[in-house]
Scaffold this active site. Structure first.
Site, PDB file in Angstrom:
ATOM      1  N   GLU A 163     -22.384  56.856  52.630  1.00 18.92           N
ATOM      2  CA  GLU A 163     -21.674  56.435  53.845  1.00 18.92           C
ATOM      3  C   GLU A 163     -20.596  57.423  54.293  1.00 18.92           C
ATOM      4  OE1 GLU A 163     -20.247  52.422  53.650  1.00 18.92           O
ATOM      5  OE2 GLU A 163     -22.260  51.582  53.613  1.00 18.92           O
ATOM      6  N   GLU A 350     -28.013  49.323  50.151  1.00 11.67           N
ATOM      7  CA  GLU A 350     -26.928  48.365  49.913  1.00 11.67           C
ATOM      8  C   GLU A 350     -27.100  47.225  50.886  1.00 11.67           C
ATOM      9  OE1 GLU A 350     -22.712  49.185  50.075  1.00 11.67           O
ATOM     10  OE2 GLU A 350     -22.942  51.000  48.870  1.00 11.67           O
TER      11      GLU A 350
END
Ligand code: NOJ
Length: 437
Positions: A163, A350
């Site tokens: 991320e 995720e």
């Protein structure tokens, strides 16, 4: 509805959120060790010096994952555990720790996946400017060479940067995560450097044939508050920032400059050849999504010209993170990413839901059930979804939120750190053992 029994299920964890052992066996400090010392940086005034003590309890956590029926154990490497100064001398004891984790996974039959960077930069590199300093690209490249040397023989799946947009947005623009830097210049330099570093890392690892290299992208569905042109434009700006900036350069589309004016600022840090170097064909893309945001135009907000409309104002379901709970985002992003390339292997690397200590875990089961339904809906389409990794195994250190949000499917006693399976873990165990695949 379609069968999704072939999907592989696993779990994602991260060093800074779980390991603890912050000064054990020669580990150097990371920016999170420094940041947590600053007053008011962490909501519950906690730190991650012990966290879930995965450093000493890794066997137990890997065993629990196996017991639930999970097939992948994704963990991240703490850069300053293997290179205490960020570069140079290798800490053999740090390498030994990860060797133990990898070997144990293999021994008990769960596949180890490595994330090379999950936000915990060595403090020594931050002292030289961190991601803001272009030299970090070489430091990251050298770090990946070290990881390759030691682990590539047994680890076949690698995620380079976790991320990038959240890491740099929160850490180098808003200052709410380590290293607590703010401002457009800091953001623009850092985002370009981390994305370019990732491309370098890819090239280092790619030499080996039988391994798969991916990136984990934070995805947030962005909607406009109204049909007014200026709100629609604000939404496409934020969408470009949150969902396109960190993937399109790799596909050869460059930074999304038409929709996102701040790309002009980023371009000040782009040197000749950079965009060419960024074109790398990842073996898979990891999608990570939690929430939806509704935005409206706000001329007074610099660079972004937009503000979010809080979920509470929209009567949307909201979690303890303050985020709208939005499991439908999974289906949305799977469809959207397969427009870039319908053959590209996709993983949900995720997904999860934070609850407070008091909330009933049944809510989390409801959330994951919804996700399963979403995956079923896309399974007839041309989408190459491979599997799903949950966030996360054990309740852990949720960055600036401390230990307040509980994302784990396993709870942890605050004092003894003993683990206890929650309802979701039992439910998942049943679900996985009843599948036909
Ligand atoms: C994404 C991040 O990768 C992870 O570190 C974090 O805990 C979860 N989202 C939840 O916020």
């Amino acid at each position: 509805m379609s069968n999704i029994d072939h999907l592989i299920w696993g779990v994602t964890t991260a060093a800074a959120q779980t390991e603890g052992g912050f000064n054990a066996d020669g580990r150097g400090l990371s920016i999170w060790d420094t940041f947590t010392n600053k007053p008011k940086s962490i909501k519950d005034k906690s730190n991650n010096q012990v966290a879930t003590n995965f450093y000493e309890r890794y066997r137990e956590d890997i065993d629990l994952s196996v017991k639930i029926g999970l097939k992948i154990f994704r963990f991240s490497i703490s850069w300053s555990r293997v290179l205490p100064n960020g570069s140079g001398v290798i800490n053999e004891k740090g390498i030994a720790f990860y060797n133990k984790v990898i070997d144990y996974c293999i021994e008990v039959g769960i596949e180890p996946w490595i994330t090379t960077y999950h936000w915990d930069l060595p403090q020594k590199l931050q002292d030289k400017g961190g991601w803001k300093n272009r030299d970090i690209i070489t430091d990251y490249e050298n770090y990946i060479k070290v990881l390759k040397l030691y682990f590539v023989d047994r680890v076949k799946n690698w995620i380079l940067i976790n991320e990038a947009i959240v890491c740099i947005g929160a850490g180098y623009f808003l200052g709410i995560h380590a290293p607590g830097k703010r401002g457009i210049k800091s953001f623009s330099a850092s985002i370009h450097h981390i994305l370019l570093a990732q491309a370098r890392g890819y090239r280092v690892l790619k030499g080996k044939k039988d391994i798969k290299i991916g990136t984990a992208i934070s995805c947030t569905k962005i909607e406009s508050h109204s049909k007014r042109k200026k709100d629609l434009r604000a939404a496409s700006r934020i969408d470009a920032l949150m969902n396109r900036l960190c993937i399109e350069p790799y596909i050869g589309l460059g930074y999304p400059e038409n929709e996102l004016p701040l790309v002009k600022r980023i371009k000040r840090f782009v040197q000749q050849g950079d965009m060419e170097e960024m074109k790398v064909d990842f073996d898979f893309w990891g999608i990570q999504t939690y929430a939806r945001e509704v935005v409206k135009s706000a001329w007074y907000i610099p660079y972004l010209g937009s503000i979010p409309v809080k979920p509470s104002k929209r009567k949307a379901p909201v979690s303890i993170m303050g985020w709208e709970t939005y499991p439908d985002g999974i289906q949305y992003f799977l469809e959207r990413f397969s427009i870039y390339d319908s053959e590209k292997p996709l993983w949900l690397t995720e997904c999860g839901m934070a609850l407070s200590e008091k909330e009933d875990d049944a809510k989390r089961i409801e959330y994951y059930t919804h996700i399963i339904e979403g995956m079923k809906k896309v399974s007839d389409q041309e989408i190459n979804l491979k599997g799903i990794l949950l966030w996360t195994l054990v309740d852990n250190f949720e960055w600036a939120e401390g230990y307040i949000p509980k994302f784990g499917i396993i709870g942890m006693d605050k004092i003894t750190l003993n683990r206890k399976m929650k309802k979701t873990a039992f439910w998942l165990k049943d679900y996985l053992s009843n599948r036909s695949g």
